[in-house]
Design an enzyme around this catalytic site. Structure first.
Site, PDB file in Angstrom:
ATOM      1  N   ASN A  81       0.844  -1.208   0.000  1.00 37.91           N
ATOM      2  CA  ASN A  81       0.000   0.000   0.000  1.00 37.91           C
ATOM      3  C   ASN A  81       0.871   1.247   0.000  1.00 37.91           C
ATOM      4  O   ASN A  81       2.095   1.167   0.031  1.00 37.91           O
ATOM      5  CB  ASN A  81      -0.962  -0.026   1.192  1.00 37.91           C
ATOM      6  CG  ASN A  81      -0.207  -0.065   2.502  1.00 37.91           C
ATOM      7  OD1 ASN A  81       0.489   0.883   2.857  1.00 37.91           O
ATOM      8  ND2 ASN A  81      -0.318  -1.181   3.213  1.00 37.91           N
ATOM      9  N   LYS A 101       8.422 -17.932  -9.599  1.00 36.58           N
ATOM     10  CA  LYS A 101       7.671 -16.858 -10.250  1.00 36.58           C
ATOM     11  C   LYS A 101       6.515 -17.470 -11.063  1.00 36.58           C
ATOM     12  O   LYS A 101       6.731 -18.443 -11.801  1.00 36.58           O
ATOM     13  CB  LYS A 101       8.619 -16.083 -11.179  1.00 36.58           C
ATOM     14  CG  LYS A 101       7.971 -14.892 -11.821  1.00 36.58           C
ATOM     15  CD  LYS A 101       8.949 -14.149 -12.694  1.00 36.58           C
ATOM     16  CE  LYS A 101       8.192 -13.144 -13.541  1.00 36.58           C
ATOM     17  NZ  LYS A 101       8.989 -12.644 -14.647  1.00 36.58           N
TER      18      LYS A 101
END
Ligand code: C5P
Length: 396
Positions: free
Chosen positions: A209, A287
């Protein structure tokens, strides 16, 4: 503070005018100020103003017969308890980092055996330039302390880090460095969480955030200035650790909770961090490949609530404070949060006001069981000092 003395080097920058106010604050607190005004500094403020506010002579020249006769520059460099450079220009920082001594200010910085505090001020690009950042690292490694720079609109019309810290913030840093001021929180232990958390999706992707960490860092610093032993548990931020604070770097909410619990017992906990409410249920070890198609969804699970856990735990600190970033119905939500989390106070801020997230100012309301106190809009550093002050009253 009456016997304490500061040698104040005023460099050449538009922020030099703030050093006049700083001088006034120091004199009001009974701190002696002996000013050195660089030639560039004298383009922005006059020796007369500085001298009048400092109630002392202003030194400017390295090879001045009268100055040397009155007080040699080596003597000058050692005549104070603390050397403060405000504004610390890119040029002064570069000189000090490299040990240059071509004028009175730089010679003084090289000759001093006293602690040095710098308040940098310069254009954002100059601040971010690799050379300045290198000089900053060198100076820090040499033991120089820093206050600021702040981020914001600059006199040159640009925006970013480079504005000199406000006089009140420099004043607090000076008082802390001089070891003066009341220490009502001496012997008390405080935990402050700050910044965002980072929740891994896979080794390269994450959920996070926009928290800058500024408010939490300012609170850690303000509590330390009042004598508390502070552990700052911080998610990734771009901020330097405040002086006199132990910083523990973490990424995820679970790590943040573990670091808080490791810092117990504590007398005070202030949870300022913007903790991710959820994290990916599984963080892939590899990944995630594109494979021509986006994943349908990322399954999320709830994160631990650090504030609630500390508030309701066996080793609960005496005073637990939470923050509430709200966009509407501030009071009602803050009161509900107080009850739900089990903390003592909530500092509620309205993040619908433009510039609050990541900005330098904050308008907050302090919500306690006794009621709601609205504070006027002020710098995050001032919110921090006022809160630290209120906290210290609980420990009288
Ligand atoms: O309503 P919310 O849970 O966002 O309340 C915010 C307050 O709770 C802040 O003090 C924040 O630091 C804290 N909090 C926490 N752990 C969480 C979520 C919020 O400590 N997982």
């Amino acid at each position: 503070m009456d016997q304490k003395r500061v040698l104040l080097i005023v460099g050449g920058g538009i922020a030099a005018y703030k050093s006049l106010e700083l001088t006034r604050l120091l004199r009001k607190a009974g701190v002696g100020v002996r000013p050195i005004l660089t030639r560039a500094g004298s383009e922005f403020v006059t020796a007369l103003s500085l001298s009048a506010l400092a109630e002392d002579k202003v030194y400017s020249e390295l090879f001045s017969l009268t100055d040397e006769a009155e007080m040699g520059h080596i003597e000058l460099s050692r005549s104070a308890d603390l050397v403060v450079v405000a504004p610390a220009t890119a040029d002064l920082m570069a000189k000090a980092a490299n040990g240059l001594a071509g004028d009175l200010a730089s010679t003084t910085l090289l000759a001093t055996d006293k602690p040095v505090l710098m308040a940098p001020a310069m254009n954002v690009r100059m601040w971010e330039h690799a050379a300045t950042q290198r000089n900053l690292s060198v100076l820090k490694a040499d033991g120089v302390s820093f206050v600021g720079p702040d981020e914001g609109a600059m006199a040159c019309g640009e925006y970013g880090p480079g504005r000199m810290a406000e006089p009140a913030a420099i004043f607090s840093a000076i008082m802390a460095a001089l070891g003066g001021g009341a220490k009502p929180l001496a012997g008390k232990r405080a935990i402050v969480t700050a910044g965002p958390t980072v929740e891994a999706i896979d080794p390269v992707r994450m959920l996070t955030n926009r928290s800058s960490g500024k408010q939490g860092y300012a609170i850690a610093s303000a509590l330390a200035a009042l004598g508390a032993e502070v552990t700052l548990v911080s998610g990734p931020t771009a901020l330097p650790a405040p002086a006199g604070v132990k910083r523990v770097d973490v990424e995820s909410a679970r790590d943040m909770l573990a670091a808080c619990e490791a810092a117990l017992p504590a007398d005070i906990a202030v949870c300022v961090a913007a903790v991710a409410d959820w994290r990916p249920a599984t963080a892939g070890e590899q990944k995630i490949k594109r494979d021509g198609k986006a994943p349908d969804a990322i399954a999320l699970v709830e994160n631990p609530d650090i504030l609630a856990t500390l508030s309701q735990g066996k080793r609960r600190p005496k005073l637990v404070i939470g923050f509430a970033a709200e966009t509407n119905d501030l009071d009602a939500h803050a009161k509900a949060k107080l009850a739900r989390k089990g903390c003592d106070w909530i500092v509620a801020n309205d993040v619908s006001v433009a510039g609050t997230m990541g900005g330098d100012d904050n308008a907050v309301a302090l919500v306690t069981k006794g009621g709601i106190e609205r504070w006027e809009r002020m710098a995050k550093g001032d919110v921090a000092r006022r809160l630290a002050d209120r906290i210290s009253q609980e420990f009288k």
